[in-house]
Structure formats: C-alpha cells, structure tokens
Motif scaffolding. Structure first.
Motif, mmCIF file in Angstrom:
data_model
loop_
_atom_site.group_PDB
_atom_site.id
_atom_site.type_symbol
_atom_site.label_atom_id
_atom_site.label_comp_id
_atom_site.label_asym_id
_atom_site.label_seq_id
_atom_site.Cartn_x
_atom_site.Cartn_y
_atom_site.Cartn_z
ATOM 1 N N ILE A 47 0.833 -1.199 0.000
ATOM 2 C CA ILE A 47 0.000 0.000 0.000
ATOM 3 C C ILE A 47 0.869 1.251 0.000
ATOM 4 O O ILE A 47 0.608 2.218 -0.739
ATOM 5 N N ALA A 48 1.920 1.248 0.812
ATOM 6 C CA ALA A 48 2.853 2.388 0.802
ATOM 7 C C ALA A 48 3.480 2.544 -0.578
ATOM 8 O O ALA A 48 3.687 3.671 -1.064
ATOM 9 N N THR A 49 3.776 1.427 -1.233
ATOM 10 C CA THR A 49 4.383 1.456 -2.566
ATOM 11 C C THR A 49 3.433 2.051 -3.594
ATOM 12 O O THR A 49 3.818 2.904 -4.402
ATOM 13 N N ILE A 50 2.166 1.609 -3.579
ATOM 14 C CA ILE A 50 1.216 2.066 -4.597
ATOM 15 C C ILE A 50 0.863 3.538 -4.393
ATOM 16 O O ILE A 50 0.629 4.276 -5.359
ATOM 17 N N PHE A 51 0.856 4.019 -3.149
ATOM 18 C CA PHE A 51 0.596 5.435 -2.923
ATOM 19 C C PHE A 51 1.823 6.291 -3.289
ATOM 20 O O PHE A 51 1.678 7.464 -3.625
ATOM 21 N N THR A 52 3.002 5.683 -3.233
ATOM 22 C CA THR A 52 4.191 6.373 -3.749
ATOM 23 C C THR A 52 4.035 6.588 -5.251
ATOM 24 O O THR A 52 4.355 7.654 -5.781
ATOM 25 N N PHE A 66 -1.778 -3.917 -10.481
ATOM 26 C CA PHE A 66 -0.374 -3.767 -10.111
ATOM 27 C C PHE A 66 0.010 -4.915 -9.190
ATOM 28 O O PHE A 66 -0.760 -5.286 -8.289
ATOM 29 N N VAL A 67 1.174 -5.467 -9.424
ATOM 30 C CA VAL A 67 1.713 -6.514 -8.550
ATOM 31 C C VAL A 67 3.010 -6.011 -7.952
ATOM 32 O O VAL A 67 3.925 -5.597 -8.685
ATOM 33 N N LYS A 185 0.935 -4.232 -14.420
ATOM 34 C CA LYS A 185 2.227 -3.595 -14.211
ATOM 35 C C LYS A 185 2.850 -4.190 -12.951
ATOM 36 O O LYS A 185 2.139 -4.544 -12.002
ATOM 37 N N ILE A 186 4.181 -4.295 -12.950
ATOM 38 C CA ILE A 186 4.901 -4.897 -11.827
ATOM 39 C C ILE A 186 5.842 -3.871 -11.214
ATOM 40 O O ILE A 186 6.585 -3.188 -11.934
ATOM 41 N N ILE A 187 5.791 -3.771 -9.897
ATOM 42 C CA ILE A 187 6.703 -2.897 -9.157
ATOM 43 C C ILE A 187 7.609 -3.794 -8.320
ATOM 44 O O ILE A 187 7.116 -4.662 -7.578
ATOM 45 N N ALA A 188 8.908 -3.593 -8.420
ATOM 46 C CA ALA A 188 9.856 -4.443 -7.708
ATOM 47 C C ALA A 188 11.093 -3.647 -7.335
ATOM 48 O O ALA A 188 11.406 -2.629 -7.974
ATOM 49 N N ILE A 211 9.487 4.508 -0.329
ATOM 50 C CA ILE A 211 8.067 4.259 -0.074
ATOM 51 C C ILE A 211 7.551 5.024 1.131
ATOM 52 O O ILE A 211 6.337 5.109 1.337
ATOM 53 N N LEU A 212 8.439 5.600 1.933
ATOM 54 C CA LEU A 212 7.966 6.471 3.015
ATOM 55 C C LEU A 212 7.205 7.667 2.443
ATOM 56 O O LEU A 212 6.311 8.204 3.097
ATOM 57 N N LEU A 213 7.544 8.068 1.217
ATOM 58 C CA LEU A 213 6.802 9.144 0.562
ATOM 59 C C LEU A 213 5.357 8.725 0.332
ATOM 60 O O LEU A 213 4.430 9.536 0.465
ATOM 61 N N GLY A 214 5.165 7.447 -0.011
ATOM 62 C CA GLY A 214 3.817 6.935 -0.218
ATOM 63 C C GLY A 214 3.024 6.878 1.069
ATOM 64 O O GLY A 214 1.831 7.217 1.097
ATOM 65 N N GLU A 215 3.678 6.469 2.151
ATOM 66 C CA GLU A 215 2.998 6.444 3.450
ATOM 67 C C GLU A 215 2.607 7.852 3.867
ATOM 68 O O GLU A 215 1.493 8.084 4.364
#
Length: 360
Positions: A47-52, A66-67, A185-188, A211-215
């Motif tokens: 979730i933090a990743t996707i909001f980033t 997204f995976v 789409k894949i995020i890794a 990913i702290l930016l996403g949080e």
C-alpha cells in the motif's frame, strides 16, 4: 519502552510492515507499538508502494492491476492490487482521480540466493543477519534517523543474486501473472527489476522513490478526508482477508474446516467484522484440550488454534458451531468461538506450534 514517545513526539504512529507477514506473526511488534501510542496503524508495504506511485502522478486507470514483488530473506512475495473508482474520493481528493485500491492476499515462494559469485561472503552475511522474520524475537528499537539503508539498496550492488533455477521460477511467475491479469504492471526493488526488465520491459515500472513518501501521501489524503467526513478515511483501500482454515480430526479422518473464504474488509481500526461460518466441529470425549493446525491459503502455518476449558474432558462427543470475527488493530485480530450445545462459548487461543523454531 516509553522512550519511543520522546523520539517521535506524536500520539499516532504509522509504520510499514512487509506484506509477507500475516496477522498471526507480528503480535509483539503490534503490542509494543500500541503500548506507546494512543493510535497506531500498520501500513502494508504494498500500500505504501502504490501510494508512492500515485504521488508520483503515474498514469493509472480503473481496473489496472499492479503486482508488488518483494524479497525478504529468501522468501519472494507478490501482492496484487486493483485500481477501483470511488466518486466520493474523486470529489474530495481530486488529485487521486477517484482511484482507490483493492488489495488481495499476498502469495509467496522460496528462493535460494546465489552465493556462487564474487560477493558470496557478503550475500551470506546479509541474508543471515537481515532476516526480518526474526523480528518477533528481537528487542525492538526505533529511530528517526534519515540515513537508514534499505535492504534492497544493499542488494543493488550484488551481481547474479538469483540462481538459474530461481530465475526460471520467477519468469514462470511473471508469465502466469500476465496471463491472469489484463493491464498488468509490476513494481519491484531495483535488484529484481534489473534481472528481468530486459525480457519484460512492458511490465516493470521504474520506481526509485522511497516508499515512506507513499505512506506520507496516504496520511495527507486521510487527513483531508477526516476534515470532511471521517467515515471516508477508510475508503482509500480495502483488503481481502486470506483464505483460512483449520485441520480437524473427524471420526478418525483429518479434514479442513474453512473459516474464511473471501471476506473483504476496510482497514478501520477497532471495527469488529463478523465472518459467517456454516460448518460445525465435532469435539471428541476424554480429551483435556484440542489443537487445530492453521492453514492460510494452501500453506500450513507455524500456528494453531488451541482450545482449553474447565469443561474438558467431555463425557461424550459434542458438536459445536463456530462464530468468528476480525478486528483490525487488535493484538490477536481473529476471534474464534466454539459454541456448545448448551449455548456456552469457548474461546480459541492462537499459539505458535511448540515444535517449530520460534520464528514466524
């Protein structure tokens, strides 16, 4: 551990946890955080990743999939998220374009990091000491230092991290995900993306931001919604609880009793959600307690449901119905009751199996 309050100077702490961990694996972390802060929220790493990604203004459309791939120690995980449209979110937080998230249970497989390279001693030391699954046995400490090194940053400088067989395993996974999901789409982490982007450049997204930016972005969106209607705060994402079952011995035959099939929840702290269970369990006579192994999906976990009562041992076998609920934020979110024929309820305790090493 009151010093945590002095470090962070806040009443509410949001903290990010790897998607690999389920609700049975982090009670010590959850308890420590909640004892120091009036409010706390565990944010899944996906979730933090996707909001980033949203904060980066990446183009996302409704029903896009997204995976998020991740690696913890030698466990590769993937978590699927689907973009869903919500008119109220569009109205009150227009920069999100109405897109919220449906998060599916994390899946995982084991890989063996390749140590047969010039960095083999370094890799071996890292995977031995950075296994965050040992977190529940560690003395917890927190810091607000801005110079922390992320695990993926450490691996970024290592060549040939995966063995040939594991590369093929991950390629098969990518192909399978592509077949099952349109608009994928894949995020890794970079060290995974660089390994496979040559063959799957159309799938991988380059996301170099912390990913702290996403949080932080998630928090900002939640604060905007709080000022309008607090009930909207929890609409930014929803979770599918993992399929969950326990193994029971029924008239000499082992079988699984389904506890959770496909339950969707909003991540609202302290909100108890009932989970309907139609099956019943037959308790044998002459037993002083019962242990039922736990399964999440098809995977046996290192935990079990333990049932003890002053009413045991029973004089004769007895059929019990089951009542279950889930409360996000509780030290033990899943509450399971056995309802006896006389109406009395017996509460299950979730415990780690004694014969297993005490690592979730």
């Amino acid at each position: 551990m009151g010093y945590l309050k002095n470090i962070f100077q806040c009443d509410c702490l949001n903290y990010i946890v790897p998607d690999e961990f389920n609700d049975f694996q982090l009670p010590i972390l959850r308890k420590n955080v909640q004892s120091n802060f009036l409010k706390s929220n565990a944010i899944p790493k996906s979730i933090a990743t996707i909001f980033t990604l949203q904060n980066k203004k990446f183009e996302i459309k409704e029903d896009d999939i997204f995976v998020v791939l991740d690696l913890n120690y030698e466990t590769l995980t993937w978590t699927k998220l689907r973009a869903i449209y919500d008119a109220e979110i569009h109205k009150f937080v227009p920069e999100l374009k109405g897109l919220t998230w449906e998060r599916f249970p994390t899946e995982k497989t084991t890989v063996q990091l390749c140590k047969n390279n010039s960095n083999h001693a370094f890799v071996e030391n890292v995977i031995e000491n950075l296994d965050v699954r040992r977190l529940s046995n560690s003395n917890l400490s927190f810091t607000n230092c801005s110079d922390l090194i992320h695990t993926e940053d450490i691996f970024n400088g290592v060549d040939s991290l995966f063995s040939a067989s594991d590369k093929n395993k991950i390629k098969d996974l990518i192909v399978s995900l592509r077949k099952k999901n349109k608009n994928l789409k894949i995020i890794a982490p970079k060290f995974i993306r660089d390994e496979f982007i040559k063959d799957y450049s159309d799938l991988f997204i380059k996301l170099e931001l912390d990913i702290l930016l996403g949080e932080n972005y998630l928090y900002e969106c939640q604060e905007k919604l709080k000022k309008i209607d607090r009930s909207l705060v929890h609409k930014l994402w929803q979770d599918h609880l993992p399929k969950m079952s326990i193994e029971v011995l029924d008239n000499g035959v082992y079988k699984k009793i389904n506890l959770v099939k496909d339950k969707v929840i909003t991540p609202k702290r302290n909100a108890e959600v009932e989970i309907l269970i139609n099956e019943k369990i037959l308790l044998a006579k002459d037993k002083s307690y019962f242990n039922f192994p736990l399964y999440l999906g098809e995977h046996a976990e290192d935990f079990e449901a333990t049932l003890k009562s002053s009413a045991f041992p029973l004089l004769q076998q007895e059929e019990c119905s089951l009542r279950m609920s889930y409360t996000k934020g509780e030290e033990q979110p899943y509450k399971l009751l056995f309802i006896r024929e006389n109406g009395a309820s017996l509460k299950v305790e979730w415990k780690q199996k004694e014969e297993k090493e005490n690592i979730p």
